[in-house]
Design a protein around this motif. Structure first.
Motif, mmCIF file in Angstrom:
data_model
loop_
_atom_site.group_PDB
_atom_site.id
_atom_site.type_symbol
_atom_site.label_atom_id
_atom_site.label_comp_id
_atom_site.label_asym_id
_atom_site.label_seq_id
_atom_site.Cartn_x
_atom_site.Cartn_y
_atom_site.Cartn_z
ATOM 1 N N UNK A 1 0.796 -1.220 0.000
ATOM 2 C CA UNK A 1 0.000 0.000 0.000
ATOM 3 C C UNK A 1 0.825 1.263 0.000
ATOM 4 N N UNK A 2 1.975 1.226 0.647
ATOM 5 C CA UNK A 2 2.819 2.417 0.695
ATOM 6 C C UNK A 2 3.862 2.432 -0.420
ATOM 7 N N UNK A 3 3.837 1.420 -1.273
ATOM 8 C CA UNK A 3 4.752 1.364 -2.406
ATOM 9 C C UNK A 3 6.176 0.970 -2.050
ATOM 10 N N UNK A 4 6.400 0.538 -0.811
ATOM 11 C CA UNK A 4 7.766 0.221 -0.394
ATOM 12 C C UNK A 4 8.257 -1.130 -0.905
ATOM 13 N N UNK A 5 7.328 -2.013 -1.262
ATOM 14 C CA UNK A 5 7.688 -3.342 -1.751
ATOM 15 C C UNK A 5 6.833 -3.663 -2.976
ATOM 16 N N UNK A 6 7.486 -4.127 -4.036
ATOM 17 C CA UNK A 6 6.798 -4.597 -5.232
ATOM 18 C C UNK A 6 7.361 -5.968 -5.574
ATOM 19 N N UNK A 7 6.461 -6.905 -5.876
ATOM 20 C CA UNK A 7 6.882 -8.262 -6.204
ATOM 21 C C UNK A 7 6.187 -8.687 -7.490
ATOM 22 N N UNK A 8 6.939 -9.315 -8.377
ATOM 23 C CA UNK A 8 6.377 -9.944 -9.569
ATOM 24 C C UNK A 8 6.707 -11.422 -9.502
ATOM 25 N N UNK A 9 5.712 -12.264 -9.823
ATOM 26 C CA UNK A 9 5.891 -13.708 -9.766
ATOM 27 C C UNK A 9 5.353 -14.359 -11.025
ATOM 28 N N UNK A 10 5.836 -15.561 -11.291
ATOM 29 C CA UNK A 10 5.262 -16.421 -12.323
ATOM 30 C C UNK A 10 4.106 -17.184 -11.687
ATOM 31 N N UNK A 11 3.224 -17.770 -12.494
ATOM 32 C CA UNK A 11 2.179 -18.610 -11.902
ATOM 33 C C UNK A 11 2.814 -19.675 -11.010
ATOM 34 N N UNK A 12 2.236 -19.876 -9.863
ATOM 35 C CA UNK A 12 2.807 -20.789 -8.887
ATOM 36 C C UNK A 12 3.608 -20.065 -7.830
ATOM 37 N N UNK B 1 -2.745 -13.018 -8.294
ATOM 38 C CA UNK B 1 -2.936 -12.359 -9.586
ATOM 39 C C UNK B 1 -2.388 -13.215 -10.732
ATOM 40 N N UNK B 2 -1.226 -13.828 -10.531
ATOM 41 C CA UNK B 2 -0.657 -14.695 -11.574
ATOM 42 C C UNK B 2 -1.574 -15.892 -11.818
ATOM 43 N N UNK B 3 -2.120 -16.449 -10.754
ATOM 44 C CA UNK B 3 -3.053 -17.559 -10.896
ATOM 45 C C UNK B 3 -4.315 -17.143 -11.642
ATOM 46 N N UNK B 4 -4.785 -15.934 -11.356
ATOM 47 C CA UNK B 4 -5.947 -15.416 -12.071
ATOM 48 C C UNK B 4 -5.661 -15.217 -13.546
ATOM 49 N N UNK B 5 -4.459 -14.744 -13.849
ATOM 50 C CA UNK B 5 -4.068 -14.555 -15.256
ATOM 51 C C UNK B 5 -3.952 -15.901 -15.969
ATOM 52 N N UNK B 6 -3.400 -16.894 -15.283
ATOM 53 C CA UNK B 6 -3.290 -18.233 -15.870
ATOM 54 C C UNK B 6 -4.686 -18.811 -16.108
ATOM 55 N N UNK B 7 -5.566 -18.637 -15.144
ATOM 56 C CA UNK B 7 -6.932 -19.121 -15.291
ATOM 57 C C UNK B 7 -7.605 -18.454 -16.490
ATOM 58 N N UNK B 8 -7.462 -17.141 -16.597
ATOM 59 C CA UNK B 8 -8.082 -16.410 -17.706
ATOM 60 C C UNK B 8 -7.536 -16.871 -19.054
ATOM 61 N N UNK B 9 -6.264 -17.216 -19.095
ATOM 62 C CA UNK B 9 -5.654 -17.641 -20.357
ATOM 63 C C UNK B 9 -6.077 -19.046 -20.756
ATOM 64 N N UNK B 10 -6.181 -19.944 -19.784
ATOM 65 C CA UNK B 10 -6.406 -21.357 -20.122
ATOM 66 C C UNK B 10 -7.838 -21.845 -19.973
ATOM 67 N N UNK B 11 -8.649 -21.221 -19.140
ATOM 68 C CA UNK B 11 -10.014 -21.705 -18.920
ATOM 69 C C UNK B 11 -10.820 -21.799 -20.211
ATOM 70 N N UNK B 12 -10.730 -20.818 -21.125
ATOM 71 C CA UNK B 12 -11.511 -20.947 -22.357
ATOM 72 C C UNK B 12 -11.092 -22.148 -23.214
ATOM 73 N N UNK B 13 -9.848 -22.544 -23.108
ATOM 74 C CA UNK B 13 -9.351 -23.679 -23.890
ATOM 75 C C UNK B 13 -9.767 -24.998 -23.243
#
Length: 136
Positions: free
Chosen positions: A40-51, A85-97
């Motif tokens: 919330x204060x912008x002091x930490x940002x993390x990016x992850x792959x699904x999983x 968020x990564x899990x949500x993105x993976x779900x959005x990408x693969x669920x239609x398939x």
């Protein structure tokens, strides 16, 4: 009733290959799938792959002033948010398939759709949001 095992196996193999090709085409179209979140204060940002495998962790000078325990808690919380968020993105990408049956398997792997209120549910481990910002 006789079952032609070879024909059934060929049919399953074709379906699996078609699904694999569809999933590969869809993920190539959407690009790399990841999740990113900030405290919330912008002091930490993390990016992850699904999983949850971290690909980037950014700590500002303000974050370094939190102290070891608070900083560790902040990193863990932000990483968990990025993982959702990564899990949500993976779900959005693969669920239609994969279709409805595949959605259950995605959920079993932790890849679930995100609610519109995802950001509102962010739990700051420090108990406050000094700048009033929501995580990104």
């Amino acid at each position: 009733m006789d079952i032609d095992i070879d024909r059934e196996l060929d049919s399953v193999a074709r379906k699996v290959e078609r699904t694999r090709a569809d999933a590969a085409e869809r993920t190539a179209r959407v690009g790399p799938i990841s999740g990113r979140a900030s405290s919330g204060d912008g002091s930490v940002t993390v990016e992850v792959k699904p999983g949850g495998l971290p690909t980037e962790i950014v700590i500002t000078p303000r974050g370094l002033q939190l102290g070891a325990d608070a900083l560790a808690a902040q990193i863990m919380s932000v990483a968990a948010h990025a993982t959702r968020r990564a899990g949500g993105a993976m779900h959005a990408a693969l669920a239609p398939v994969l279709g409805p049956g595949g959605e259950k398997h995605l959920a079993d792997l932790g890849y679930e759709p995100l609610d519109d209120d995802d950001d509102a549910d962010y739990d700051n481990p420090l108990g406050h949001n000094p700048l009033g910002r929501r995580p990104r």
